[in-house]
Design an enzyme around this catalytic site. Structure first.
Site, PDB file in Angstrom:
ATOM      1  N   LYS A   1      -1.331  -9.322   2.897  1.00  0.00           N
ATOM      2  CA  LYS A   1      -0.578  -8.857   4.061  1.00  0.00           C
ATOM      3  C   LYS A   1      -1.443  -7.895   4.870  1.00  0.00           C
ATOM      4  CE  LYS A   1       2.940  -5.738   3.925  1.00  0.00           C
ATOM      5  NZ  LYS A   1       2.391  -4.722   4.862  1.00  0.00           N
TER       6      LYS A   1
ATOM      7  N   ASP B   1       0.835  -1.204   0.000  1.00  0.00           N
ATOM      8  CA  ASP B   1       0.000   0.000   0.000  1.00  0.00           C
ATOM      9  C   ASP B   1       0.873   1.258   0.000  1.00  0.00           C
ATOM     10  OD1 ASP B   1       0.873  -0.079   2.614  1.00  0.00           O
ATOM     11  OD2 ASP B   1      -1.094   0.280   3.515  1.00  0.00           O
ATOM     12  N   SER B   2       2.203   1.059   0.107  1.00  0.00           N
ATOM     13  CA  SER B   2       3.130   2.177  -0.116  1.00  0.00           C
ATOM     14  C   SER B   2       2.940   2.773  -1.506  1.00  0.00           C
ATOM     15  CB  SER B   2       4.574   1.707   0.059  1.00  0.00           C
ATOM     16  OG  SER B   2       4.836   0.584  -0.758  1.00  0.00           O
TER      17      SER B   2
ATOM     18  N   GLU C   1       9.258  -4.200  10.536  1.00  0.00           N
ATOM     19  CA  GLU C   1       9.654  -2.912   9.953  1.00  0.00           C
ATOM     20  C   GLU C   1      10.188  -1.966  11.013  1.00  0.00           C
ATOM     21  OE1 GLU C   1       6.958  -1.117   7.141  1.00  0.00           O
ATOM     22  OE2 GLU C   1       8.020   0.803   7.191  1.00  0.00           O
TER      23      GLU C   1
ATOM     24  N   ASP D   1      -1.189  -6.185  -0.376  1.00  0.00           N
ATOM     25  CA  ASP D   1      -1.257  -5.480   0.907  1.00  0.00           C
ATOM     26  C   ASP D   1      -2.698  -5.005   1.109  1.00  0.00           C
ATOM     27  OD1 ASP D   1       0.092  -4.647   3.153  1.00  0.00           O
ATOM     28  OD2 ASP D   1       1.177  -3.009   2.152  1.00  0.00           O
TER      29      ASP D   1
HETATM   30  O1  KIV Z   1       3.691  -1.147   1.549  1.00  0.00           O
HETATM   31  C1  KIV Z   1       4.848  -1.615   1.578  1.00  0.00           C
HETATM   32  O2  KIV Z   1       5.675  -1.424   0.664  1.00  0.00           O
HETATM   33  C2  KIV Z   1       5.215  -2.439   2.727  1.00  0.00           C
HETATM   34  C3  KIV Z   1       6.610  -2.959   2.823  1.00  0.00           C
HETATM   35  C4  KIV Z   1       7.599  -1.868   3.020  1.00  0.00           C
HETATM   36  C5  KIV Z   1       6.739  -4.019   3.846  1.00  0.00           C
HETATM   37  O3  KIV Z   1       4.378  -2.674   3.564  1.00  0.00           O
HETATM   38 NA    NA Z   2       2.426  -1.575   3.389  1.00  0.00          NA
END
Ligand code: KIV
Ligand code: NA
Length: 276
Positions: free
Chosen positions: A113, A44-45, A182, A83
Site C-alpha cells: 500500500k 505503518d500505524s 481515510e 504498508d
Molecule cells: O497504517 C494504517 O493502519 C493504515 C490504515 C488505517 C489504512 O494506513
Molecule cells: Na498507514
C-alpha cells in the site's frame, strides 16, 4: 481455504463488503484469520500503536519487513498487504519497485500500500508492471502530516473533493486493485465509490464504501492514546488486560501463584538423595 488474492478483492466490488484490519504480528494475524477477516494490512500505524512514536514518519523498511514476515506466518487465508513506509517510494520509481519487491520477496506479503494520488501514479504503474499488486490510499494520508498540519478531515470543499476523485481515478487507471479512503466526508466517499471502478475501503469515510478498515488495537480497545471519531471499539480488552495483569501481580505477591498444578515434581528417591 485458499489465500485471498488482490484480484479476489478487486472482484468483490458490488458483490460483498471487504473486511480489512490493520494488525502487526503473528498472534494478532491468527486472531484476524480466525475471525474471517479478508485482508490484513501491516500498517505503518505500527509506528504509533506498537512502537510508541507520535506519527508514522520514522518507521523504517527493516522494521516494517520484520512485522510483515510475522503477520504472513499467521495470516492463513487472509491477503497480507504491506504498508510502504515514508520515503521508501516517494523519491523515485526505481526505489518504489525495489522496496515494494522486498515486501513480496522477503516479507511474503501479497500486495503493498502507498499513500498519494496522481503524484505517485508513475510509481504505481511501475510496481504493477513488475507484478506487485498495489493498494492506494487517499484522503487523510498520515505520511503527509507535516504538510497537512495535523491529522484532519480532508476534502471538505467541492474543489478538494474533486481533486480527491481525480486522485482515486488516477490510482485506478495506474492499476491499483483497491483504494483506501481515510477521513473524508461520507458523501465524497460515496461519490468516489460510485465512480471509480475499483473497491474503496473506508476509514472515517462513511458507510457507502466497498469495505472498511480499522486497527486491531482500536477494535479491541487496547490503544487509548488517540481515539478518533471514526473508531468503534468492539471490545474492552484493555480493561480486561489490566485486570488480568493486576491479578497476576497480586497472586505473585501473595504467594498464590504458582500452585502445585504449575510446578514439577521429581521421583521421591531422587528428591531424598538430592536433599540429603
Ligand atoms: O497504517 C494504517 O493502519 C493504515 C490504515 C488505517 C489504512 O494506513
Ligand atoms: Na498507514
Amino acid at each position: 481455504m485458499p489465500r485471498t488474492t488482490a484480484p479476489d478483492v478487486a472482484a468483490a466490488k458490488g458483490v460483498r463488503k471487504i473486511v480489512m484490519l490493520a494488525a502487526y504480528d503473528f498472534t494478532s494475524a491468527r486472531l484476524a484469520e480466525a475471525a474471517g477477516v479478508d485482508v490484513i494490512l501491516v500498517g505503518d500505524s505500527l509506528a504509533m500503536v506498537v512502537l510508541g512514536h507520535d506519527d508514522t514518519l520514522s518507521v523504517t523498511m527493516e522494521e516494517m519487513l520484520h512485522h510483515v514476515r510475522a503477520v504472513a506466518r499467521g495470516a492463513g487465508s487472509a491477503l497480507v498487504v504491506a504498508d510502504m513506509p515514508f520515503m521508501s517510494y516517494q523519491a523515485s520509481v526505481e526505489m518504489a519497485v525495489t522496496n515494494a519487491g522486498r515486501f513480496l520477496k522477503e516479507g511474503r506479503a501479497g500486495a503493498v500500500k502507498v499513500e498519494g494520488g496522481r503524484a505517485i501514479a508513475p510509481q504505481v504503474r511501475a510496481m504493477v508492471a513488475a507484478g506487485i499488486p498495489v493498494l492506494g490510499h487517499v484522503g487523510l494520508t498520515p505520511q503527509h502530516v507535516a504538510a497537512l498540519g495535523g491529522f484532519k478531515v480532508q476534502s471538505k470543499t467541492a474543489q478538494a473533493a474533486a481533486e480527491l476523485l481525480a486522485d482515486a481515478m488516477a490510482l485506478a487507471e495506474a492499476g491499483c486493485f483497491a483504494v483506501v479512503l481515510e477521513c473524508i466526508p461520507a458523501p465524497v466517499a460515496a461519490a468516489v465509490t460510485r465512480v471509480v471502478p475499483i473497491p474503496t475501503i473506508g476509514i472515517g469515510a462513511g458507510p457507502d464504501c466497498d469495505g472498511q478498515v480499522l486497527v486491531f488495537h482500536d477494535v479491541l480497545g487496547l490503544y487509548d492514546r488517540i481515539r478518533p471519531r471514526f473508531v468503534k471499539q468492539f471490545g474492552e480488552l484493555g480493561e480486561q488486560a489490566v485486570a488480568a495483569l493486576t491479578g497476576y501481580a497480586e497472586a505473585v505477591r501473595n504467594s498464590d501463584f504458582p500452585g502445585e498444578e504449575h510446578s514439577f515434581s521429581m521421583a521421591p528417591e531422587a528428591q531424598t538423595a538430592f536433599e540429603a
